[in-house]
Design an enzyme around this catalytic site. Structure first.
Site, PDB file in Angstrom:
ATOM      1  N   ARG A  15       0.833  -1.206   0.000  1.00 32.91           N
ATOM      2  CA  ARG A  15       0.000   0.000   0.000  1.00 32.91           C
ATOM      3  C   ARG A  15       0.867   1.256   0.000  1.00 32.91           C
ATOM      4  O   ARG A  15       2.055   1.204   0.279  1.00 32.91           O
ATOM      5  CB  ARG A  15      -0.903   0.022   1.253  1.00 32.91           C
ATOM      6  CG  ARG A  15      -2.076  -0.915   1.189  1.00 32.91           C
ATOM      7  CD  ARG A  15      -2.801  -1.016   2.529  1.00 32.91           C
ATOM      8  NE  ARG A  15      -2.023  -1.743   3.514  1.00 32.91           N
ATOM      9  CZ  ARG A  15      -2.400  -1.965   4.772  1.00 32.91           C
ATOM     10  NH1 ARG A  15      -3.560  -1.498   5.189  1.00 32.91           N
ATOM     11  NH2 ARG A  15      -1.647  -2.648   5.600  1.00 32.91           N
ATOM     12  N   LYS A  75       1.920   1.679   7.388  1.00 26.82           N
ATOM     13  CA  LYS A  75       2.220   0.807   8.532  1.00 26.82           C
ATOM     14  C   LYS A  75       3.074   1.519   9.567  1.00 26.82           C
ATOM     15  O   LYS A  75       3.738   2.513   9.285  1.00 26.82           O
ATOM     16  CB  LYS A  75       2.942  -0.461   8.060  1.00 26.82           C
ATOM     17  CG  LYS A  75       2.050  -1.450   7.352  1.00 26.82           C
ATOM     18  CD  LYS A  75       0.733  -1.732   8.078  1.00 26.82           C
ATOM     19  CE  LYS A  75       0.885  -2.557   9.342  1.00 26.82           C
ATOM     20  NZ  LYS A  75      -0.458  -2.847   9.963  1.00 26.82           N
ATOM     21  N   TYR A  94      -0.776   4.116  10.694  1.00 28.12           N
ATOM     22  CA  TYR A  94      -1.153   3.145  11.735  1.00 28.12           C
ATOM     23  C   TYR A  94       0.028   2.981  12.670  1.00 28.12           C
ATOM     24  O   TYR A  94       1.182   2.905  12.218  1.00 28.12           O
ATOM     25  CB  TYR A  94      -1.486   1.768  11.118  1.00 28.12           C
ATOM     26  CG  TYR A  94      -2.816   1.731  10.410  1.00 28.12           C
ATOM     27  CD1 TYR A  94      -3.997   1.976  11.109  1.00 28.12           C
ATOM     28  CD2 TYR A  94      -2.900   1.438   9.057  1.00 28.12           C
ATOM     29  CE1 TYR A  94      -5.228   1.948  10.455  1.00 28.12           C
ATOM     30  CE2 TYR A  94      -4.126   1.405   8.409  1.00 28.12           C
ATOM     31  CZ  TYR A  94      -5.278   1.658   9.115  1.00 28.12           C
ATOM     32  OH  TYR A  94      -6.490   1.629   8.465  1.00 28.12           O
ATOM     33  N   HIS A  96      -0.566   1.186  16.290  1.00 25.50           N
ATOM     34  CA  HIS A  96      -0.829  -0.009  17.130  1.00 25.50           C
ATOM     35  C   HIS A  96       0.178  -0.124  18.261  1.00 25.50           C
ATOM     36  O   HIS A  96       0.767  -1.194  18.483  1.00 25.50           O
ATOM     37  CB  HIS A  96      -0.785  -1.277  16.266  1.00 25.50           C
ATOM     38  CG  HIS A  96      -1.735  -1.291  15.118  1.00 25.50           C
ATOM     39  ND1 HIS A  96      -3.093  -1.281  15.265  1.00 25.50           N
ATOM     40  CD2 HIS A  96      -1.512  -1.293  13.771  1.00 25.50           C
ATOM     41  CE1 HIS A  96      -3.681  -1.285  14.088  1.00 25.50           C
ATOM     42  NE2 HIS A  96      -2.743  -1.279  13.158  1.00 25.50           N
ATOM     43  N   ASP A 270      -2.676  -7.246  15.227  1.00 29.19           N
ATOM     44  CA  ASP A 270      -1.961  -5.955  15.230  1.00 29.19           C
ATOM     45  C   ASP A 270      -2.065  -5.272  16.589  1.00 29.19           C
ATOM     46  O   ASP A 270      -1.267  -4.388  16.888  1.00 29.19           O
ATOM     47  CB  ASP A 270      -2.419  -5.039  14.084  1.00 29.19           C
ATOM     48  CG  ASP A 270      -3.910  -4.789  14.083  1.00 29.19           C
ATOM     49  OD1 ASP A 270      -4.619  -5.339  14.950  1.00 29.19           O
ATOM     50  OD2 ASP A 270      -4.365  -4.046  13.200  1.00 29.19           O
TER      51      ASP A 270
HETATM   52  N1  LIG Z   1      -4.447  -7.928  10.862  1.00 29.00           N
HETATM   53  C1  LIG Z   1      -4.794  -6.915  10.076  1.00 29.00           C
HETATM   54  O1  LIG Z   1      -4.277  -6.773   8.965  1.00 29.00           O
HETATM   55  C2  LIG Z   1      -5.843  -5.951  10.490  1.00 29.00           C
HETATM   56  C3  LIG Z   1      -6.271  -5.965  11.786  1.00 29.00           C
HETATM   57  N2  LIG Z   1      -7.292  -5.156  12.208  1.00 29.00           N
HETATM   58  C4  LIG Z   1      -7.644  -5.268  13.627  1.00 29.00           C
HETATM   59  O2  LIG Z   1      -8.843  -6.003  13.828  1.00 29.00           O
HETATM   60  C5  LIG Z   1      -9.324  -5.717  15.144  1.00 29.00           C
HETATM   61  C6  LIG Z   1     -10.834  -5.463  15.119  1.00 29.00           C
HETATM   62  O3  LIG Z   1     -11.083  -4.210  14.510  1.00 29.00           O
HETATM   63  P1  LIG Z   1     -12.563  -3.648  14.232  1.00 29.00           P
HETATM   64  O4  LIG Z   1     -13.467  -4.725  13.810  1.00 29.00           O
HETATM   65  O5  LIG Z   1     -12.407  -2.473  13.366  1.00 29.00           O
HETATM   66  O6  LIG Z   1     -12.996  -3.159  15.696  1.00 29.00           O
HETATM   67  P2  LIG Z   1     -14.472  -2.776  16.161  1.00 29.00           P
HETATM   68  O7  LIG Z   1     -14.290  -1.816  17.289  1.00 29.00           O
HETATM   69  O8  LIG Z   1     -15.330  -2.415  15.016  1.00 29.00           O
HETATM   70  O9  LIG Z   1     -15.036  -4.156  16.736  1.00 29.00           O
HETATM   71  C7  LIG Z   1     -14.513  -4.796  17.856  1.00 29.00           C
HETATM   72  C8  LIG Z   1     -15.614  -5.589  18.527  1.00 29.00           C
HETATM   73  O10 LIG Z   1     -15.003  -6.388  19.563  1.00 29.00           O
HETATM   74  C9  LIG Z   1     -15.949  -6.477  20.602  1.00 29.00           C
HETATM   75  N3  LIG Z   1     -15.287  -6.952  21.802  1.00 29.00           N
HETATM   76  C10 LIG Z   1     -14.422  -6.297  22.629  1.00 29.00           C
HETATM   77  N4  LIG Z   1     -14.020  -7.116  23.619  1.00 29.00           N
HETATM   78  C11 LIG Z   1     -14.630  -8.315  23.403  1.00 29.00           C
HETATM   79  C12 LIG Z   1     -14.618  -9.567  24.086  1.00 29.00           C
HETATM   80  N5  LIG Z   1     -13.913  -9.752  25.201  1.00 29.00           N
HETATM   81  N6  LIG Z   1     -15.357 -10.589  23.573  1.00 29.00           N
HETATM   82  C13 LIG Z   1     -16.067 -10.412  22.444  1.00 29.00           C
HETATM   83  N7  LIG Z   1     -16.121  -9.245  21.761  1.00 29.00           N
HETATM   84  C14 LIG Z   1     -15.416  -8.218  22.247  1.00 29.00           C
HETATM   85  C15 LIG Z   1     -16.507  -5.063  20.689  1.00 29.00           C
HETATM   86  O11 LIG Z   1     -17.736  -5.033  21.399  1.00 29.00           O
HETATM   87  C16 LIG Z   1     -16.662  -4.714  19.218  1.00 29.00           C
HETATM   88  O12 LIG Z   1     -17.958  -5.024  18.720  1.00 29.00           O
HETATM   89  C17 LIG Z   1      -8.482  -4.528  15.632  1.00 29.00           C
HETATM   90  O13 LIG Z   1      -7.451  -4.992  16.473  1.00 29.00           O
HETATM   91  C18 LIG Z   1      -7.919  -3.979  14.349  1.00 29.00           C
HETATM   92  O14 LIG Z   1      -6.746  -3.229  14.548  1.00 29.00           O
HETATM   93  C19 LIG Z   1      -7.923  -4.297  11.345  1.00 29.00           C
HETATM   94  C20 LIG Z   1      -7.512  -4.217  10.033  1.00 29.00           C
HETATM   95  C21 LIG Z   1      -6.401  -5.005   9.516  1.00 29.00           C
HETATM   96  C1  LIG Z   2      -5.134  -1.729  10.352  1.00 32.23           C
HETATM   97  C2  LIG Z   2      -3.833  -2.223   9.925  1.00 32.23           C
HETATM   98  O1  LIG Z   2      -2.969  -2.438  10.735  1.00 32.23           O
HETATM   99  C3  LIG Z   2      -3.575  -2.451   8.542  1.00 32.23           C
HETATM  100  O2  LIG Z   2      -4.418  -2.147   7.707  1.00 32.23           O
HETATM  101  O3  LIG Z   2      -2.472  -2.939   8.222  1.00 32.23           O
HETATM  102 MG   LIG Z   3       2.245  -4.366  13.484  1.00 34.40          MG
END
Ligand SMILES: NC(=O)C1=CN([C@@H]2O[C@H](COP(=O)(O)OP(=O)(O)OC[C@H]3O[C@@H](n4cnc5c(N)ncnc54)[C@H](O)[C@@H]3O)[C@@H](O)[C@H]2O)C=CC1
Ligand SMILES: CC(=O)C(=O)O
Ligand SMILES: [Mg+2]
Length: 371
Positions: A15, A75, A94, A96, A270
């Protein structure tokens, strides 16, 4: 304002933080935009595209960083990039940080002003600069998980929709936010048997109403997680406590109860990951196996679909980039209560409470920094 766009250097990160369309908006307002040579190539934008938008192409990476006031990235800065940051820089990317103490301390030491995409808020309680990439990662999670369920990848050899006479796979999504809902939609579309766990009843109500029983919703407790671990073919980790380290929801003990060849996709990696056995992986080597369970823990999933992701991300970041360039970081954050929580580190101090808490550091109120 002198704006610099470095080429991303994280493993398989294609990206770029600014498209030629964004460069045109900035240069039209009188800002100087320097883009590192070939920075946009992985997302399908050539140097010539940026030049046509009024940007300058810079081949010398030292010169690019040294002349910059505002640095736009995707990133979190890698160690070579942290070493280039100085108090003259405002970094917008980002971060994190709650998952990365070394990075947090490196940014503090740099003296730079560091604003994270993922902690900006909006008027509806959302995270507007995380949401587009969460949408991508949620949609990709099911593709990645389905591939990991194949025998050649160490999986159980289960096809998500099953076939007539053979039941579909069971997919559990922990966290029903942006990642979780998008993952669930994809799994549903592929014919899997889908359950979402969340701690927020309000969120489960929305999902129940939206999917009219086609997706099961379950309140997230240790018992529910225990059952999910025993019964699921695929578990997707999608929880978030904004800015904080992710809670470990599937423990080592629970893992030993999972079916051999089942798959964990930890999108929350992340923020440190929500399974006890998760550790960050890269697109070059996305999976590993613990106790017969395949783990997929890529921390920059959207980087693999860089064209779509770059467009989705920059659509959301551009208004904030323009505010930073037009007004400078201090005024831009002061004028917008939802931009202010983006500030994570300034002049050696952490300005985001959950990050400070993660490492036992003092946190400074960002409002007091912008005055
Ligand atoms: N690996 C990657 O490439 C990427 C990772 N992410 C990550 O994904 C994760 C989720 O992001 P979003 O969906 O945008 O967040 P969000 O805030 O939209 O949703 C998170 C959900 O988790 C729930 N939650 C919190 N604690 C909980 C628990 N103990 N049990 C069950 N549910 C619980 C919340 O109520 C909420 O509905 C973040 O850490 C974000 O940084 C996002 C984009 C890319
Ligand atoms: C959210 C994030 O860490 C990514 O898009 O790579
Ligand atoms: Mg990272």
């Amino acid at each position: 304002m002198r704006v610099a766009v470095p080429k991303e250097i994280k493993n398989h990160e294609y990206r770029v933080a600014l498209t030629p369309t964004g460069a045109r908006e900035l240069t039209a307002r009188g800002h100087e935009v320097s883009v590192q040579a070939s920075a946009g190539e992985g997302a399908g934008f050539s140097d010539a595209n940026y030049e046509a938008a009024g940007a300058r192409i810079e081949a010398d990476v030292d010169a690019l960083w040294q002349s910059a006031e505002l640095v736009l990235k995707v990133k979190e800065p890698q160690s070579d990039e942290v070493a280039r940051l100085t108090p003259q820089h405002t970094l917008f990317t980002y971060l994190h940080l709650a998952a990365e103490e070394t990075l947090t301390r490196g940014l503090m030491k740099s003296g730079a002003t560091c604003i994270a995409y993922e902690t900006l808020t909006d008027a509806h309680g959302g995270l507007p600069l995380l949401a587009p990439m969460s949408t991508v990662a949620g949609r990709m999670a099911v593709q990645a998980g389905a591939h990991s369920l194949e025998k050649a990848q160490g999986g159980a050899g289960v096809l998500l929709p099953g076939v007539p006479g053979v039941a579909p796979a069971s997919v559990t999504v922990i966290g029903g936010g942006v990642v979780g809902e998008n993952a669930a939609r994809m799994a549903l579309g592929l014919g899997a048997d889908v359950t979402i766990l969340d701690k927020s009843l309000a969120r489960l109500e929305v999902l129940d109403d939206r999917y009219q029983g086609r997706i099961k919703t379950v309140y997230s407790t240790a018992d529910a997680l225990d059952s999910a671990a025993r019964e699921s073919d695929m578990v997707i980790g999608a929880v978030l406590i904004p800015g904080a380290a992710a809670p470990k929801l599937i423990t080592r003990d629970m893992l030993s109860n999972m079916k051999p060849g089942s798959v964990l996709v930890d999108v929350a990696i992340d923020q440190g990951g929500c399974f006890e056995t998760s550790k960050p992986t890269t697109h070059a080597e996305p999976t590993y196996i613990v106790d017969g369970v395949v783990h997929y823990c890529v921390a920059n999933m959207p980087g693999a679909v860089a064209r779509t992701s770059t467009q989705g991300l920059t659509n959301a970041t551009l208004p904030f980039v323009l505010a930073l360039a037009d007004k400078g970081w201090k005024q831009a954050l002061k004028d917008d209560a939802h931009f202010l929580p983006g500030l994570n580190v300034h002049a050696g101090q952490v300005t985001y409470q959950a990050v400070a808490d993660a490492f036992g550091l003092e946190s400074v109120d960002p409002a007091s920094v912008v005055g």
